[in-house]
Design an enzyme around this catalytic site. Sequence first.
Site, PDB file in Angstrom:
ATOM      1  N   ARG A 105       0.889  -1.187   0.000  1.00  0.00           N
ATOM      2  CA  ARG A 105       0.000   0.000   0.000  1.00  0.00           C
ATOM      3  C   ARG A 105       0.909   1.214   0.000  1.00  0.00           C
ATOM      4  O   ARG A 105       1.640   1.442   0.973  1.00  0.00           O
ATOM      5  CB  ARG A 105      -0.908  -0.017   1.226  1.00  0.00           C
ATOM      6  CG  ARG A 105      -1.602   1.320   1.467  1.00  0.00           C
ATOM      7  CD  ARG A 105      -2.710   1.251   2.500  1.00  0.00           C
ATOM      8  NE  ARG A 105      -3.847   0.513   1.997  1.00  0.00           N
ATOM      9  CZ  ARG A 105      -5.059   0.528   2.552  1.00  0.00           C
ATOM     10  NH1 ARG A 105      -5.281   1.245   3.634  1.00  0.00           N
ATOM     11  NH2 ARG A 105      -6.030  -0.181   2.033  1.00  0.00           N
ATOM     12  N   HIS A 132      -7.354   0.592  -6.382  1.00  0.00           N
ATOM     13  CA  HIS A 132      -7.537  -0.298  -5.230  1.00  0.00           C
ATOM     14  C   HIS A 132      -8.245  -1.561  -5.752  1.00  0.00           C
ATOM     15  O   HIS A 132      -9.428  -1.784  -5.503  1.00  0.00           O
ATOM     16  CB  HIS A 132      -8.385   0.419  -4.168  1.00  0.00           C
ATOM     17  CG  HIS A 132      -8.336  -0.200  -2.810  1.00  0.00           C
ATOM     18  ND1 HIS A 132      -7.572  -1.305  -2.500  1.00  0.00           N
ATOM     19  CD2 HIS A 132      -8.985   0.132  -1.658  1.00  0.00           C
ATOM     20  CE1 HIS A 132      -7.745  -1.605  -1.229  1.00  0.00           C
ATOM     21  NE2 HIS A 132      -8.595  -0.756  -0.692  1.00  0.00           N
ATOM     22  N   GLN A 135     -10.364  -4.011  -3.510  1.00  0.00           N
ATOM     23  CA  GLN A 135     -11.664  -3.473  -3.095  1.00  0.00           C
ATOM     24  C   GLN A 135     -12.702  -3.692  -4.193  1.00  0.00           C
ATOM     25  O   GLN A 135     -13.842  -4.098  -3.928  1.00  0.00           O
ATOM     26  CB  GLN A 135     -11.526  -1.976  -2.805  1.00  0.00           C
ATOM     27  CG  GLN A 135     -12.756  -1.392  -2.145  1.00  0.00           C
ATOM     28  CD  GLN A 135     -12.891  -1.817  -0.694  1.00  0.00           C
ATOM     29  OE1 GLN A 135     -11.949  -1.698   0.068  1.00  0.00           O
ATOM     30  NE2 GLN A 135     -14.045  -2.319  -0.322  1.00  0.00           N
ATOM     31  N   ASP A 227     -17.318   7.002  -1.304  1.00  0.00           N
ATOM     32  CA  ASP A 227     -16.057   6.890  -0.563  1.00  0.00           C
ATOM     33  C   ASP A 227     -15.781   8.267   0.035  1.00  0.00           C
ATOM     34  O   ASP A 227     -16.415   9.260  -0.348  1.00  0.00           O
ATOM     35  CB  ASP A 227     -14.945   6.464  -1.547  1.00  0.00           C
ATOM     36  CG  ASP A 227     -13.606   6.185  -0.865  1.00  0.00           C
ATOM     37  OD1 ASP A 227     -13.554   6.152   0.384  1.00  0.00           O
ATOM     38  OD2 ASP A 227     -12.603   6.010  -1.598  1.00  0.00           O
ATOM     39  N   CYS A 267     -16.341   1.586   0.577  1.00  0.00           N
ATOM     40  CA  CYS A 267     -15.164   0.748   0.846  1.00  0.00           C
ATOM     41  C   CYS A 267     -14.804   0.714   2.329  1.00  0.00           C
ATOM     42  O   CYS A 267     -14.162  -0.222   2.781  1.00  0.00           O
ATOM     43  CB  CYS A 267     -13.986   1.239   0.024  1.00  0.00           C
ATOM     44  SG  CYS A 267     -13.591   2.975   0.326  1.00  0.00           S
ATOM     45  N   ARG A 295     -13.504  -8.977   1.381  1.00  0.00           N
ATOM     46  CA  ARG A 295     -12.081  -8.707   1.118  1.00  0.00           C
ATOM     47  C   ARG A 295     -11.248  -9.957   1.413  1.00  0.00           C
ATOM     48  O   ARG A 295     -10.335 -10.302   0.673  1.00  0.00           O
ATOM     49  CB  ARG A 295     -11.590  -7.532   1.984  1.00  0.00           C
ATOM     50  CG  ARG A 295     -12.192  -6.177   1.652  1.00  0.00           C
ATOM     51  CD  ARG A 295     -11.693  -5.633   0.329  1.00  0.00           C
ATOM     52  NE  ARG A 295     -10.235  -5.533   0.300  1.00  0.00           N
ATOM     53  CZ  ARG A 295      -9.536  -4.508   0.806  1.00  0.00           C
ATOM     54  NH1 ARG A 295     -10.162  -3.477   1.330  1.00  0.00           N
ATOM     55  NH2 ARG A 295      -8.205  -4.488   0.740  1.00  0.00           N
TER      56      ARG A 295
END
Length: 308
Positions: A105, A132, A135, A227, A267, A295
Amino acid sequence: MVATKKDILSLLDFSREEITSVLESASDLKKNRLKSDPKAFKDRTGVMIFEKPSLRTRITFETAINELGGHPINLSGETIGMGKRESVEDVARNLERWVHLIIARTFSHRTVELLARSSRIPVINALTDKFHPCQALAFALTLYENIGESRNVKVVFVGDSNNVCNSIMGLCAKVGYDFTVVCPPSYAPKDDIMKPCLEAAAETGSRIVVTHDLLGAIKDATALYTDVWTSMGQEGETEKRKRDFTGYQLNEKVLSLAPSGVLVSHCLPAHRGEEITSEVLDSEHSIAFDEAENRLHVQKAIILHLFS
Ligand code: CP
Ligand code: NVA
């Protein structure tokens, strides 16, 4: 060791068939969790490098690696001083000598590209400023669990062209879902994101739209997604973004104008009362926490995809 190195940096590198295969595998893994997990990562080590905070990504990758028989090592970007104490390329050249997988990340997408280019082991993007992918795959699985094989799907993302938006747009383009992003004028996807998505969409028949008209976009939505207005790394713009995004909130009034069975996701982490209200996030429309659960299953499927 893997026969051919593959990386998971963006869903735009995936074929529709690969996406379907990962989602089918994730669904099986979810049904059989802790009963017959394939030990595809047995005696292997995955290193996780986080330059930014995380709850979901870190816990689900650590759990996934453990349940597939392997060992996770978690490092903060600061611990190794990536790009400061040592170049990103040299970090990758060292890691490949000891471990089997890098999960990263990073602030800049270029960093995961450099890690991937400089190592012979797979690299998984655990969120960058641009994408991402994990996700978006979790969202796809959760959507599938709710609507099955339906082809008449329209996903509406309310927010800026951030990492999550870009990956969900890529996902929709690849699998043939219609996708609309609703954002204030200067927050639309840039050409480097739009172009490959439009190319993928032309092949699958997906319709990609950018608009500033929230109420117009949601009328025929299958799922609404939002988001945070300010992503990690953009904290200096928080106040400006709060002003610019006024009117782009998912609240009960907006929900009442969408189809009655509309799904809502996020998310997470959510800023309740900003991009989404608690009434909506906690409503029966919300699949956000199911997506968070998923996830784990999609990331196990991704590791299996790389190592079996
Ligand atoms: N959604 C997500 O990636 O959460 P974290 O930032 O907590 O990992
Ligand atoms: N767009 C958000 C996603 C967090 C999971 C961010 O980058 O902060």
